[in-house]
Design a protein around this motif. Structure first.
Motif, PDB file in Angstrom:
ATOM      1  N   PRO A  78       0.830  -1.594  -0.009  1.00 40.67           N
ATOM      2  CA  PRO A  78       0.006   0.199   0.214  1.00 40.67           C
ATOM      3  C   PRO A  78       0.709   1.167  -0.187  1.00 40.67           C
ATOM      4  O   PRO A  78       2.075   1.033   0.072  1.00 40.67           O
ATOM      5  CB  PRO A  78      -0.834   0.202   1.324  1.00 40.67           C
ATOM      6  N   ALA A  79       0.117   2.213  -0.791  1.00 40.72           N
ATOM      7  CA  ALA A  79       0.563   3.614  -0.345  1.00 40.72           C
ATOM      8  C   ALA A  79       0.787   3.400   1.185  1.00 40.72           C
ATOM      9  O   ALA A  79       0.084   3.660   1.999  1.00 40.72           O
ATOM     10  CB  ALA A  79      -0.191   4.603  -0.586  1.00 40.72           C
ATOM     11  N   ASN A  80       2.114   4.883   1.753  1.00 39.31           N
ATOM     12  CA  ASN A  80       2.478   5.049   3.264  1.00 39.31           C
ATOM     13  C   ASN A  80       2.384   4.077   3.993  1.00 39.31           C
ATOM     14  O   ASN A  80       1.923   4.062   5.173  1.00 39.31           O
ATOM     15  CB  ASN A  80       0.889   6.515   3.625  1.00 39.31           C
ATOM     16  N   MET A  81       3.604   2.908   3.445  1.00 41.39           N
ATOM     17  CA  MET A  81       3.999   1.877   4.395  1.00 41.39           C
ATOM     18  C   MET A  81       4.905   2.137   5.527  1.00 41.39           C
ATOM     19  O   MET A  81       5.993   3.092   4.065  1.00 41.39           O
ATOM     20  CB  MET A  81       3.579   0.740   3.486  1.00 41.39           C
ATOM     21  N   THR A  82       5.234   1.857   6.177  1.00 36.01           N
ATOM     22  CA  THR A  82       6.162   1.948   6.943  1.00 36.01           C
ATOM     23  C   THR A  82       7.218   0.521   6.533  1.00 36.01           C
ATOM     24  O   THR A  82       6.972   0.285   6.660  1.00 36.01           O
ATOM     25  CB  THR A  82       5.947   2.140   8.369  1.00 36.01           C
ATOM     26  N   LEU A  83       8.374   0.890   6.425  1.00 36.54           N
ATOM     27  CA  LEU A  83       9.046  -0.149   5.840  1.00 36.54           C
ATOM     28  C   LEU A  83       9.991  -0.127   7.455  1.00 36.54           C
ATOM     29  O   LEU A  83      10.412   0.254   8.184  1.00 36.54           O
ATOM     30  CB  LEU A  83      10.364   0.100   4.994  1.00 36.54           C
ATOM     31  N   ASP A  84      10.559  -1.559   7.321  1.00 37.64           N
ATOM     32  CA  ASP A  84      10.545  -2.646   8.398  1.00 37.64           C
ATOM     33  C   ASP A  84      12.823  -2.206   8.644  1.00 37.64           C
ATOM     34  O   ASP A  84      12.818  -1.683   7.642  1.00 37.64           O
ATOM     35  CB  ASP A  84      10.269  -3.834   8.091  1.00 37.64           C
ATOM     36  N   SER A  85      12.962  -1.565   9.426  1.00 34.22           N
ATOM     37  CA  SER A  85      14.529  -1.177  10.422  1.00 34.22           C
ATOM     38  C   SER A  85      14.060   0.363   9.515  1.00 34.22           C
ATOM     39  O   SER A  85      15.350   0.842   9.667  1.00 34.22           O
ATOM     40  CB  SER A  85      15.490  -2.032  10.055  1.00 34.22           C
ATOM     41  N   TYR A  86      13.560   1.111   8.522  1.00 34.72           N
ATOM     42  CA  TYR A  86      13.896   2.120   8.340  1.00 34.72           C
ATOM     43  C   TYR A  86      12.344   3.178   8.200  1.00 34.72           C
ATOM     44  O   TYR A  86      11.801   3.822   6.965  1.00 34.72           O
ATOM     45  CB  TYR A  86      13.669   2.486   6.450  1.00 34.72           C
ATOM     46  N   GLU A  87      11.916   3.022   9.779  1.00 33.77           N
ATOM     47  CA  GLU A  87      10.793   3.745  10.249  1.00 33.77           C
ATOM     48  C   GLU A  87      11.107   5.115  10.077  1.00 33.77           C
ATOM     49  O   GLU A  87      10.056   5.973   9.740  1.00 33.77           O
ATOM     50  CB  GLU A  87       9.967   3.363  11.343  1.00 33.77           C
ATOM     51  N   THR A  88      12.617   5.132  10.623  1.00 32.31           N
ATOM     52  CA  THR A  88      13.075   6.748  10.827  1.00 32.31           C
ATOM     53  C   THR A  88      13.972   6.811  10.197  1.00 32.31           C
ATOM     54  O   THR A  88      14.582   5.927   9.968  1.00 32.31           O
ATOM     55  CB  THR A  88      13.044   7.512  12.259  1.00 32.31           C
ATOM     56  N   LEU A  89      14.538   8.322  10.039  1.00 30.79           N
ATOM     57  CA  LEU A  89      16.030   8.646   9.268  1.00 30.79           C
ATOM     58  C   LEU A  89      16.439   9.651  10.181  1.00 30.79           C
ATOM     59  O   LEU A  89      15.895  10.464  10.518  1.00 30.79           O
ATOM     60  CB  LEU A  89      15.706   8.905   8.307  1.00 30.79           C
ATOM     61  N   ALA A  90      17.959   9.830  10.466  1.00 28.79           N
ATOM     62  CA  ALA A  90      18.538  10.671  11.177  1.00 28.79           C
ATOM     63  C   ALA A  90      18.836  11.671  10.487  1.00 28.79           C
ATOM     64  O   ALA A  90      19.082  11.677   9.689  1.00 28.79           O
ATOM     65  CB  ALA A  90      20.362   9.380  11.895  1.00 28.79           C
ATOM     66  N   VAL A  91      18.709  12.967  10.978  1.00 20.12           N
ATOM     67  CA  VAL A  91      18.378  14.535  10.743  1.00 20.12           C
ATOM     68  C   VAL A  91      19.997  14.886  11.488  1.00 20.12           C
ATOM     69  O   VAL A  91      19.860  14.887  12.827  1.00 20.12           O
ATOM     70  CB  VAL A  91      17.854  15.119  10.679  1.00 20.12           C
ATOM     71  N   ASP A  92      21.221  15.526  10.607  1.00 20.51           N
ATOM     72  CA  ASP A  92      21.952  16.333  11.411  1.00 20.51           C
ATOM     73  C   ASP A  92      21.360  17.452  11.064  1.00 20.51           C
ATOM     74  O   ASP A  92      21.365  18.647  10.035  1.00 20.51           O
ATOM     75  CB  ASP A  92      22.750  15.912  10.641  1.00 20.51           C
ATOM     76  N   LYS A  93      21.825  18.998  12.335  1.00 20.47           N
ATOM     77  CA  LYS A  93      21.909  19.989  12.311  1.00 20.47           C
ATOM     78  C   LYS A  93      20.257  20.115  12.547  1.00 20.47           C
ATOM     79  O   LYS A  93      20.646  21.446  12.100  1.00 20.47           O
ATOM     80  CB  LYS A  93      22.555  21.033  11.496  1.00 20.47           C
TER      81      LYS A  93
END
Length: 465
Positions: free
Chosen positions: A331-346
């Motif tokens: 489906p669209a807007n699917m959360t991917l295993d181990s890639y729910e978030t991404l670290a942000v710098d600054k």
């Protein structure tokens, strides 16, 4: 390079009630050469001797139509341009043994009306007139046809000079495997029917050749790059030069179209594309139809009658529509295993959330809906050495792709060049992160400095103990 992680994320999609309740038997063709293709992805659903180069007859005109539509869309010519006709083409247009509309050398014709005569009535002299108008000569136009054929993935052109190489022998072509297509004129007629006025660079005994796969590839690109082709190809009947002494009713040679005079052959879902016939080629047809949002492309070559090519096309389409259906795998807007978030710098936030931008759907047959997995590829150019994305981050920013793989035993096959064009979905950020202010960044740097310093002191003291 993209970071890639293979995952065993199998789709568990429940089949819609009633879909494919009755098994569909294997297709049994009544012609020697045929192919059935999904018009959206280029997936080959059925093929028989699809790589054997054969005379396509007027299906050759699909490449002429492609170049005409390309020239119009790129502004090289306009629909209102007036086309002059030389004495040879004016004379050829009066040959009633060939499909033609009457043209005169003392008159001009709009690109639009000539194109309609090509797409609806397969008018030969009109095709050649447009070739001259676009490229300056039919020979130059033929060069464009072969060049575009290679670019579109039709294969490797056969050698020209058929008379010298014996290329009029179909067995020799198959045995030497010289390629899958060759254009020697803009119409699909054998050069010998042009009374010695065949295009420069070709020989009098040359003929055009395309395999069913090459023909389907051409049809795929024609329909997808210039979908307006179907607006004209689906017209069952139109009058050329209405109100003049040269008026002729152009009955579409595609008798599967609803509204033609051959109602017993029509098929409500068909809206194109191109017929062909010569004594050498037999009856050929590239068909396309759409049912419930699913469009298929067929090619039938070497049929023994008009009815045969259309009946075989209907059987292919019915088999394809009955066996295959489009299913949403992920489906669209699917959360991917181990890639729910991404670290942000600054950033004002330490992470940003991720999801797929669109659903991934595929044309499948019963039982294939769970035979898919995915892997994740992040765009490393957006990330620093620690794998972080630097703020600011906008919502909806593309940061990678979900690559979908079919895990079944029998891997699907595709038209040339389309193997990996529809197996990915963008991964995007689902929120935004503002860049942290100067003071916040300064304090973080100070904190990082003392944290690093304290860690160094601690390590030193431990070394003393």
């Amino acid at each position: 390079m993209a970071k890639k992680l293979h995952m065993s994320a199998l789709a568990g999609i429940v089949l819609l009630a009633g879909v494919m309740a009755t098994p569909v038997k294997a297709f049994e063709p009544t012609v020697d050469t045929a192919i059935l293709v999904d018009a959206e992805t280029g997936r080959i659903l059925y093929e028989l001797n699809a790589e054997q180069a054969l005379p396509p007859a007027s299906m050759t005109k699909m490449m002429s139509e492609y170049l005409i539509l390309e020239a119009v869309n790129e502004g090289q010519i306009s629909w209102d341009d007036q086309v002059e006709v030389n004495e040879f083409l004016a004379g050829l247009s009066q040959d009633r043994a060939l499909s033609n509309v009457m043209m005169r050398s003392d008159q001009t014709y709009s690109v639009k009306e000539l194109y309609e005569s090509v797409a609806i009535y397969s008018a030969n002299a009109a095709t050649m007139a447009l070739a001259d108008h676009i490229a300056g000569s039919e020979g130059a136009f033929v060069e464009l046809m072969n060049e575009r054929g290679e670019e579109l993935g039709l294969g490797t052109p056969l050698r020209t000079g058929g008379a010298e190489a014996g290329m009029d022998n179909l067995d020799a072509i198959a045995e030497q495997n010289l390629g899958t297509f060759q254009y020697v004129n803009s119409t699909g007629l054998p050069n010998r029917l042009l009374n010695g006025s065949h295009p420069e660079g070709t020989n009098e005994e040359d003929d055009n050749y395309m395999s069913a796969k090459a023909t389907a590839t051409l049809a795929y690109h024609l329909i997808n790059n210039y979908p307006e082709v179907l607006d004209t190809a689906s017209i069952p009947e139109k009058i050329f030069r209405e109100g003049t002494t040269d008026a002729i009713t152009m009955q579409n040679w595609n008798w599967m179209l609803p509204g033609t005079q051959y109602g017993d052959l029509d098929y409500e879902y068909v809206d194109g594309l191109k017929t062909g016939f010569t004594n050498t080629a037999g009856y050929t047809f590239t068909g396309t139809g759409e049912k419930e949002g699913e469009r298929l492309i067929t090619v039938v070559m070497g049929a023994d009658s008009e009815a045969h090519r259309f009946n075989e096309t209907e059987r292919l389409l019915e088999w394809g529509f009955g066996r295959y259906y489009e299913e949403e795998i992920f489906p669209a807007n699917m959360t991917l295993d181990s890639y729910e978030t991404l670290a942000v710098d600054k950033g004002e936030e330490d992470t940003v959330t991720l999801a797929t931008s669109d659903a991934f759907s595929e044309l499948i047959t019963e039982g294939e809906e769970e035979m898919f997995s995915y892997s994740v590829e992040l765009n490393q150019e957006l990330l620093n050495e620690e794998g972080q994305i630097e703020a600011p981050v906008e919502e909806g920013q593309v940061i990678g792709q979900m690559i979908v793989e079919f895990t079944g035993e029998e891997q699907p096959s595709y038209l040339p060049g389309l193997e990996n064009t529809s197996n990915s979905v963008d991964i995007v950020t689902t929120s935004s992160v503002e860049r942290a202010g100067w003071f916040s960044l300064t304090m973080r740097n100070i904190g990082d400095f003392f944290s690093g310093l304290w860690g160094s002191v601690t390590d030193t003291v431990r070394g003393w103990l």
